[in-house]
Design a protein around this motif. Structure first.
Motif, short mmCIF file in Angstrom:
data_model
loop_
_atom_site.label_atom_id
_atom_site.label_comp_id
_atom_site.label_asym_id
_atom_site.label_seq_id
_atom_site.Cartn_x
_atom_site.Cartn_y
_atom_site.Cartn_z
N LYS A 1 0.83 -1.20 0.00
CA LYS A 1 0.00 0.00 0.00
C LYS A 1 0.87 1.26 0.00
CE LYS A 1 -1.25 0.36 4.94
NZ LYS A 1 -1.25 1.80 5.23
N ASN A 2 0.23 2.35 -0.28
CA ASN A 2 0.95 3.60 -0.48
C ASN A 2 0.52 4.62 0.59
OD1 ASN A 2 2.48 5.63 -1.59
ND2 ASN A 2 1.35 5.75 -3.51
N ASN A 3 1.21 5.74 0.59
CA ASN A 3 0.88 6.86 1.48
C ASN A 3 0.88 6.48 2.96
OD1 ASN A 3 0.60 8.84 -0.52
ND2 ASN A 3 -1.37 7.93 -1.09
N ASP A 4 1.99 5.84 3.34
CA ASP A 4 2.15 5.35 4.70
C ASP A 4 2.78 6.39 5.63
OD1 ASP A 4 1.05 2.89 4.53
OD2 ASP A 4 2.91 1.89 3.93
N LEU A 5 2.43 7.64 5.49
CA LEU A 5 3.12 8.67 6.27
C LEU A 5 3.13 8.37 7.76
CD1 LEU A 5 4.69 11.33 6.15
CD2 LEU A 5 2.54 12.56 6.27
N ASP A 6 1.98 7.96 8.32
CA ASP A 6 1.93 7.70 9.76
C ASP A 6 2.84 6.54 10.15
OD1 ASP A 6 0.23 9.80 10.11
OD2 ASP A 6 -1.60 8.58 10.03
N SER A 7 2.80 5.48 9.34
CA SER A 7 3.66 4.32 9.64
C SER A 7 5.13 4.73 9.57
CB SER A 7 3.41 3.19 8.64
OG SER A 7 2.04 2.95 8.49
N ILE B 1 12.18 -1.65 4.58
CA ILE B 1 12.45 -0.74 3.46
C ILE B 1 11.36 0.33 3.37
CG2 ILE B 1 12.66 -0.56 0.94
CD1 ILE B 1 13.68 -3.52 1.06
N VAL B 2 11.80 1.60 3.40
CA VAL B 2 10.87 2.71 3.26
C VAL B 2 11.18 3.43 1.95
CG1 VAL B 2 10.02 4.87 4.25
CG2 VAL B 2 10.76 3.01 5.76
N TYR C 1 7.79 -0.82 -4.12
CA TYR C 1 8.58 -1.98 -3.68
C TYR C 1 8.91 -1.95 -2.20
CZ TYR C 1 12.05 1.68 -4.36
OH TYR C 1 12.71 2.86 -4.30
N GLY C 2 8.63 -0.86 -1.50
CA GLY C 2 8.99 -0.77 -0.09
C GLY C 2 8.03 -1.51 0.82
N ASP C 3 8.48 -1.78 2.04
CA ASP C 3 7.55 -2.29 3.04
C ASP C 3 6.57 -1.17 3.39
OD1 ASP C 3 8.81 -4.88 3.39
OD2 ASP C 3 10.48 -3.72 4.24
N TYR C 4 7.10 0.03 3.32
CA TYR C 4 6.26 1.22 3.51
C TYR C 4 6.58 2.17 2.36
CZ TYR C 4 5.65 -0.88 8.02
OH TYR C 4 5.36 -1.77 9.01
N ASN C 5 5.56 2.79 1.84
CA ASN C 5 5.74 3.64 0.66
C ASN C 5 5.08 5.00 0.85
OD1 ASN C 5 6.79 1.47 -1.37
ND2 ASN C 5 4.97 0.56 -0.43
N LEU C 6 5.81 6.02 0.44
CA LEU C 6 5.23 7.35 0.39
C LEU C 6 5.53 7.85 -1.02
CD1 LEU C 6 3.85 9.74 1.86
CD2 LEU C 6 6.13 10.53 2.52
N VAL C 7 4.59 7.56 -1.93
CA VAL C 7 4.78 7.90 -3.34
C VAL C 7 3.60 8.75 -3.77
CG1 VAL C 7 5.00 7.02 -5.68
CG2 VAL C 7 6.04 5.76 -3.78
N ALA D 1 12.06 15.76 -2.73
CA ALA D 1 12.34 16.63 -1.58
C ALA D 1 11.08 17.26 -1.00
CB ALA D 1 13.35 17.70 -1.96
N GLU D 2 10.04 17.43 -1.83
CA GLU D 2 8.78 17.96 -1.29
C GLU D 2 8.20 17.00 -0.25
OE1 GLU D 2 5.70 19.20 -3.94
OE2 GLU D 2 6.98 20.55 -5.08
N LEU D 3 8.36 15.69 -0.52
CA LEU D 3 7.82 14.68 0.40
C LEU D 3 8.67 14.62 1.67
CD1 LEU D 3 7.05 11.95 -2.28
CD2 LEU D 3 5.63 13.85 -1.52
N ILE D 4 9.99 14.81 1.52
CA ILE D 4 10.87 14.85 2.69
C ILE D 4 10.47 16.05 3.56
CG2 ILE D 4 13.27 15.05 3.48
CD1 ILE D 4 12.68 12.42 2.03
#
Lengths: 328, 328
Positions: free
Chosen positions: A6-12, A111-112, A123-129, A136-139
């Protein structure tokens, strides 16, 4: 390695940062301003949170980014490298293969994956895509969520460098309102945008300027003044002592001609190997022409390789562009 | 006409707009993106408020701004022009003389002076002169205060064009957090930044590219690699059919060389009249050198005129720069 996570794991991801202490941060080969800026920003931030952070790339940091604080701490991958870490951050890397041999350092760690490429394989265990002008905007978003008080000049400079690179200084159409809002926030930390810009965009070698002079003199325009092209015969490089790197950006010159819609650059890599770069300004789909020669790309930027002489390649490709532009 | 009036009359200016119906908007000669963008934005806004608005300049609108909506409504001053108006807006004009002959249209009308130049003489009956990247920032502020609902694509495009021009696409150090915040707001109105940028910065004539090629080949660098210069002998222009306008921006090339601090451009206007442009990147005060030759300017951009041959001017100015740079 490909999994449909799944995507958008910001909280995780925030949880993972809070509950781990040893991080490895990496990104793709052929580094650019967005990935160098992103990994340095994340490194600075995590260290300020008291974490242990290593940064490894399977490539060298380009000289033009050596002005960034802590850029000298980025290690180049080698098989002897031993790094203890619990969590791997892969930044700006659309698929797992983009981090190249850094993958060899990974065993069972979490893997994040943080990235702005729409075709990211999650491909990550957690994804923020998510869609953004730059990773850098996401960072930045992550930092704001976690602890905004950790923003400082070095961190802001790293993120600004990434934004400026990936938006061509806020000129490309990927620039969003959010990009400008972030930049407004960053300027509060004494970011020297003028200096950054010079390092990225105005950092010519003597050889590259000499090469530009020679290439400009090859400029040709078709009878409709809508197609303009230049060429770089191999001997130009020898004559001015330039490398192909010095030819970077040259297709921008024919593209900048008043009224021109399609710009083409012919590079004679080897006597029977002509690399062709195609660019358009508004409506012409250059990938259609590139496909005719088994090349690829998208509507405004495409390329192909022709195995023939320079003159022949020029004739064939310009003829194909003329043929195609008549349809508009 | 010079009076020492008070400044920051935003409330009074809003009153004047609300209580009058016929406006004349003008700005300085040698128009640029900021003054064209500002006058068009104010015109569009006032008309949306139901006002009658005329725009007159004592100059032509440069071709590169003809893409802006209503730019064709900007009238060029001529003595026969008769315009009824109650209020004159002078935008981006540091003193009364900058509007040139448009002053002849003015009798006893109220003068509202809106500008971002620190040395503005506050010649208006009402003045809004504050530090900003562009006068268009102040126009935006006025619109927001008065009626934000009137913002639309044409208006946003005019203001964006002004901001992009005066900040060199957010690269110059005059760019403030507020500049980016305004730009973020404007992007909500479908502003095509990529298109605007091409019109302003990537709009070369064939002759200007040919001239660049020739000028680049004159590039010289001193033994310390800190000083770089190029020259334009008069015959270059004839050879490629270029005008001095085509030479715009050329000093950016020597300035872009890796490691260079001082860049110099020598233009042979006439056989014994050499116009010299000096630029620095970080620490060198080029105005000190310009002053030695009775020129002027500021620390990072200055110029002077030498009445001698091209070679002699080159020798004298480069020697003076070398002398000066040793002190750093």
């Amino acid at each position: 390695m490909k999994k449909m996570n799944k995507n958008n794991d910001l909280d995780s991801i925030i949880n993972i940062i809070e509950n781990n202490d040893r991080f490895l941060v990496t990104s793709h080969v052929n580094p650019d301003g967005d990935n160098i800026g992103s990994i340095l920003a994340l490194k600075i931030f995590l260290e300020q949170l008291g974490k242990k952070v290593e940064v490894v790339l399977d490539d060298e940091v380009p000289d033009c980014f050596s002005f960034l604080s802590y850029s000298q701490d980025i290690k180049e991958y080698n098989p002897e490298l031993e790094i203890d870490f619990d969590v791997l951050f892969t930044l700006d890397s659309g698929d797992w293969e983009r981090i190249s041999d850094v993958a060899d350092l990974v065993d069972k760690q979490v893997i994040v994956n943080i990235d702005h490429h729409a075709d990211n394989t999650l491909y990550g265990d957690y994804n923020l895509v998510t869609d953004a002008a730059a990773t850098a905007e996401l960072i930045y978003q992550l930092i704001i969520e976690l602890d905004k008080s950790k923003l400082n000049q070095d961190l802001a400079t790293a993120i600004a460098t990434a934004l400026i690179t990936d938006t061509g200084s806020f000129r490309y159409s990927n620039t969003r309102p959010e990009t400008h809002q972030i930049m407004a926030d960053l300027l509060d930390f004494d970011v020297d945008v003028n200096y950054i810009t010079r390092q990225i965009f105005e950092n010519n070698t003597y050889q590259s300027l000499m090469l530009k002079a020679k290439v400009l003199e090859t400029l040709e325009v078709d009878e409709t003044a809508k197609i303009a092209w230049v060429k770089i015969p191999e001997h130009f490089l020898e004559e001015v002592g330039a490398t192909w790197e010095d030819a970077e950006g040259i297709v921008g010159y024919p593209r900048s001609l008043q009224g021109v819609e399609v710009a083409v650059l012919f590079k004679e890599y080897r006597p029977q190997e002509i690399k062709v770069s195609l660019r358009s300004n508004e409506y012409f789909a250059v990938d259609k022409v590139a496909h005719q020669f088994d090349g690829g790309g998208h509507a405004k930027a495409a390329g192909c390789l022709l195995e023939c002489g320079l003159e022949e390649a020029e004739e064939k490709v310009i003829e194909a562009v003329k043929e195609e532009i008549r349809k508009y």
